[in-house]
Design a protein around this motif. Sequence first.
Motif, mmCIF file in Angstrom:
data_model
loop_
_atom_site.group_PDB
_atom_site.id
_atom_site.type_symbol
_atom_site.label_atom_id
_atom_site.label_comp_id
_atom_site.label_asym_id
_atom_site.label_seq_id
_atom_site.Cartn_x
_atom_site.Cartn_y
_atom_site.Cartn_z
ATOM 1 N N PHE A 42 -15.227 -31.890 11.307
ATOM 2 C CA PHE A 42 -16.255 -32.816 10.839
ATOM 3 C C PHE A 42 -17.652 -32.232 11.075
ATOM 4 C CE2 PHE A 42 -18.835 -36.620 12.009
ATOM 5 C CZ PHE A 42 -18.675 -37.388 10.865
ATOM 6 N N LYS A 43 -17.785 -31.462 12.172
ATOM 7 C CA LYS A 43 -19.129 -31.041 12.588
ATOM 8 C C LYS A 43 -19.821 -30.078 11.609
ATOM 9 C CE LYS A 43 -18.259 -31.988 17.384
ATOM 10 N NZ LYS A 43 -17.588 -31.436 18.558
ATOM 11 N N PRO A 44 -19.151 -29.004 11.156
ATOM 12 C CA PRO A 44 -19.893 -28.050 10.322
ATOM 13 C C PRO A 44 -20.248 -28.554 8.924
ATOM 14 C CG PRO A 44 -17.639 -27.267 10.721
ATOM 15 C CD PRO A 44 -17.826 -28.503 11.528
ATOM 16 N N GLY A 45 -19.600 -29.599 8.455
ATOM 17 C CA GLY A 45 -19.898 -30.108 7.113
ATOM 18 C C GLY A 45 -21.139 -30.971 7.135
ATOM 19 N N LYS A 46 -22.176 -30.552 6.405
ATOM 20 C CA LYS A 46 -23.426 -31.320 6.408
ATOM 21 C C LYS A 46 -23.880 -31.589 4.976
ATOM 22 C CE LYS A 46 -24.869 -29.514 10.892
ATOM 23 N NZ LYS A 46 -24.111 -30.503 11.614
ATOM 24 N N PRO A 47 -23.136 -32.460 4.256
ATOM 25 C CA PRO A 47 -23.530 -32.714 2.874
ATOM 26 C C PRO A 47 -24.902 -33.373 2.778
ATOM 27 C CG PRO A 47 -21.746 -34.192 3.563
ATOM 28 C CD PRO A 47 -21.959 -33.221 4.673
ATOM 29 N N LEU A 48 -25.644 -33.011 1.723
ATOM 30 C CA LEU A 48 -26.958 -33.622 1.477
ATOM 31 C C LEU A 48 -26.847 -34.643 0.344
ATOM 32 C CD1 LEU A 48 -29.555 -30.711 1.556
ATOM 33 C CD2 LEU A 48 -29.272 -32.547 3.217
ATOM 34 N N ASP A 49 -27.919 -35.377 0.150
ATOM 35 C CA ASP A 49 -27.926 -36.435 -0.864
ATOM 36 C C ASP A 49 -28.300 -35.843 -2.234
ATOM 37 O OD1 ASP A 49 -27.860 -38.859 -2.070
ATOM 38 O OD2 ASP A 49 -29.776 -39.549 -1.290
ATOM 39 N N ASN A 50 -27.544 -34.855 -2.705
ATOM 40 C CA ASN A 50 -27.902 -34.266 -3.998
ATOM 41 C C ASN A 50 -26.696 -34.064 -4.914
ATOM 42 O OD1 ASN A 50 -26.808 -32.209 -2.466
ATOM 43 N ND2 ASN A 50 -28.292 -30.660 -3.100
ATOM 44 N N THR A 51 -25.622 -34.819 -4.648
ATOM 45 C CA THR A 51 -24.497 -34.761 -5.580
ATOM 46 C C THR A 51 -23.840 -36.138 -5.621
ATOM 47 O OG1 THR A 51 -22.478 -33.573 -6.134
ATOM 48 C CG2 THR A 51 -22.949 -33.800 -3.807
ATOM 49 N N ASP A 52 -22.711 -36.242 -6.313
ATOM 50 C CA ASP A 52 -22.112 -37.564 -6.533
ATOM 51 C C ASP A 52 -21.590 -38.163 -5.214
ATOM 52 O OD1 ASP A 52 -21.250 -39.737 -7.945
ATOM 53 O OD2 ASP A 52 -19.436 -38.790 -8.699
ATOM 54 N N LEU A 53 -21.458 -39.472 -5.180
ATOM 55 C CA LEU A 53 -21.036 -40.251 -4.007
ATOM 56 C C LEU A 53 -22.049 -40.047 -2.862
ATOM 57 C CD1 LEU A 53 -17.146 -39.703 -4.017
ATOM 58 C CD2 LEU A 53 -18.473 -41.431 -5.208
ATOM 59 N N THR A 54 -22.087 -40.986 -1.949
ATOM 60 C CA THR A 54 -23.127 -40.897 -0.908
ATOM 61 C C THR A 54 -22.769 -39.825 0.123
ATOM 62 O OG1 THR A 54 -22.121 -42.505 0.580
ATOM 63 C CG2 THR A 54 -23.563 -43.379 -1.144
ATOM 64 N N HIS A 55 -23.807 -39.219 0.677
ATOM 65 C CA HIS A 55 -23.508 -38.130 1.629
ATOM 66 C C HIS A 55 -22.887 -38.628 2.933
ATOM 67 C CE1 HIS A 55 -27.656 -39.220 2.401
ATOM 68 N NE2 HIS A 55 -27.705 -38.500 3.489
ATOM 69 N N PRO A 56 -23.232 -39.811 3.449
ATOM 70 C CA PRO A 56 -22.505 -40.260 4.652
ATOM 71 C C PRO A 56 -21.014 -40.450 4.362
ATOM 72 C CG PRO A 56 -24.501 -41.566 4.323
ATOM 73 C CD PRO A 56 -24.302 -40.771 3.083
ATOM 74 N N TYR A 57 -20.706 -40.951 3.177
ATOM 75 C CA TYR A 57 -19.294 -41.132 2.818
ATOM 76 C C TYR A 57 -18.578 -39.792 2.712
ATOM 77 C CZ TYR A 57 -15.250 -42.033 -0.135
ATOM 78 O OH TYR A 57 -13.986 -42.070 -0.640
ATOM 79 N N ARG A 58 -19.243 -38.829 2.055
ATOM 80 C CA ARG A 58 -18.612 -37.509 1.922
ATOM 81 C C ARG A 58 -18.392 -36.887 3.294
ATOM 82 N NH1 ARG A 58 -23.127 -36.116 -1.446
ATOM 83 N NH2 ARG A 58 -22.900 -33.992 -0.730
#
Length: 364
Positions: free
Chosen positions: A293-309
């Motif tokens: 879980f730790k290394p994945g840091k999605p940003l708010d620049n693609t589909d679906l919300t980044h906290p959800y991803r």
Amino acid sequence: MMRLPEFTYLAPVSVKDAVKLMADHEPAAMFVAGGTDLYPNMKRRQFEPSVLIGLRGIRDMSGVRGSSKTGLIIGAGTSLTAVSSHPDVTGHYAGLATAAGLVSSPQLRNMGTLGGNVCVDTRCNYYNQSYEWRKAVNFCMKKDGDICLVAPGSSRCWAVSSSDTAPMLWSLGAQVRLAGPKGERLIPISTLYQDDGIQYLSKQPGEVVTDIVLPPSEGWRSAYLKLRRRGSFDFPVLGVAVALRMDGDIVREAAITLGAVASQPRPAPEAAALLVGHRLTPELIDAASDAAFKPGKPLDNTDLTHPYRKKMIRVFVARALRSLAQEPASTNRPNRLADDQPAATNRPNHLAHGQHAEGHVEDK
Ligand SMILES: Cc1cc2nc3c(=O)[nH]c(=O)nc-3n(C[C@H](O)[C@H](O)[C@H](O)COP(=O)(O)OP(=O)(O)OC[C@H]3O[C@@H](n4cnc5c(N)ncnc54)[C@H](O)[C@@H]3O)c2cc1C
Ligand code: SF4
């Protein structure tokens, strides 16, 4: 209707000629394979090459050679359909068969190639838009503008690596053969990528990817899971690629790589290290999923919300590990229904569209 700009199409029949043509026309030229990513991008003026060097006529770049015992060599021009259905791939590199089989739609997999998927452009909500849309927001630094609209204070672009096969090939320890003006070289696929949304490939523009080389598969199991909005076709907004070398039920080597969470595939070495030397118990799977879980840091620049991803990283890593724990190596079939939508066993349940995933997600 968006139209393609004018360009000259050159059709070499050998790698040598393709490299020579690129050297003659660089920087105005680009390679094109299936064109399933490049042509739509050209319609949106994300790329404006005046010369395209078509790779489809180069026979040497197509097909699968070798064996699972010695390692497979997959020509970069091999279609995704052929990769996902080749018996050596489905039988021994199941995660790759799954990943290739989940790219876009059947029509695009018939045209799209493995090499094109490995080199596919990074994506962002502010960039994958028509020229007029991008102009209306004054463009961004990836094309025609100066600033990043996702992170205006940032000096770099955060567009997302959105290839399905790249994280899987990374976990499998694949290598990439490049041919360029200075000759050939074979590099680990992990070094083909760099964490920058614009310069996401480390290769020189004049180099063509000719082959993807897979190591021998003995003892290895692999799985790929993909999160996307529509099960019919969509780019990944999270990809989880796991490869394990098993000795009986003990994990001897492990690799976990996340896709669509950064500008390049993102390995999770700490999570993988936890698995080595142990049985895949439910407790160990939970611990490894937490670590991934730790290394994945999605940003708010693609589909679906980044906290959800971000939340789904833990869920998908656990599902991938569970699927590998259950399957004996000899039946490591592609997890064709591993996608989030079609398979009942692999659905992000009621959170499928992120409705319940708003808010901030803390790294534990
Ligand atoms: C509607 C839609 C949905 C899609 N969904 C997905 C998806 O779910 N997952 C996914 O991963 N992709 C998706 N794609 C993108 C694309 O279809 C695939 O990535 C495909 O594999 C690209 O392969 P191609 O041969 O068509 O590449 P091309 O479009 O021909 O090329 C893509 C890029 O790679 C370069 N390139 C191609 N081959 C080589 C080579 N041998 N050496 C050096 N450079 C090369 C080109 O110059 C270009 O920059 C989608 C595209 C569309 C239009
Ligand atoms: S991350 Fe920023 S610079 Fe990169 S494509 Fe998106 S808005 Fe543009």
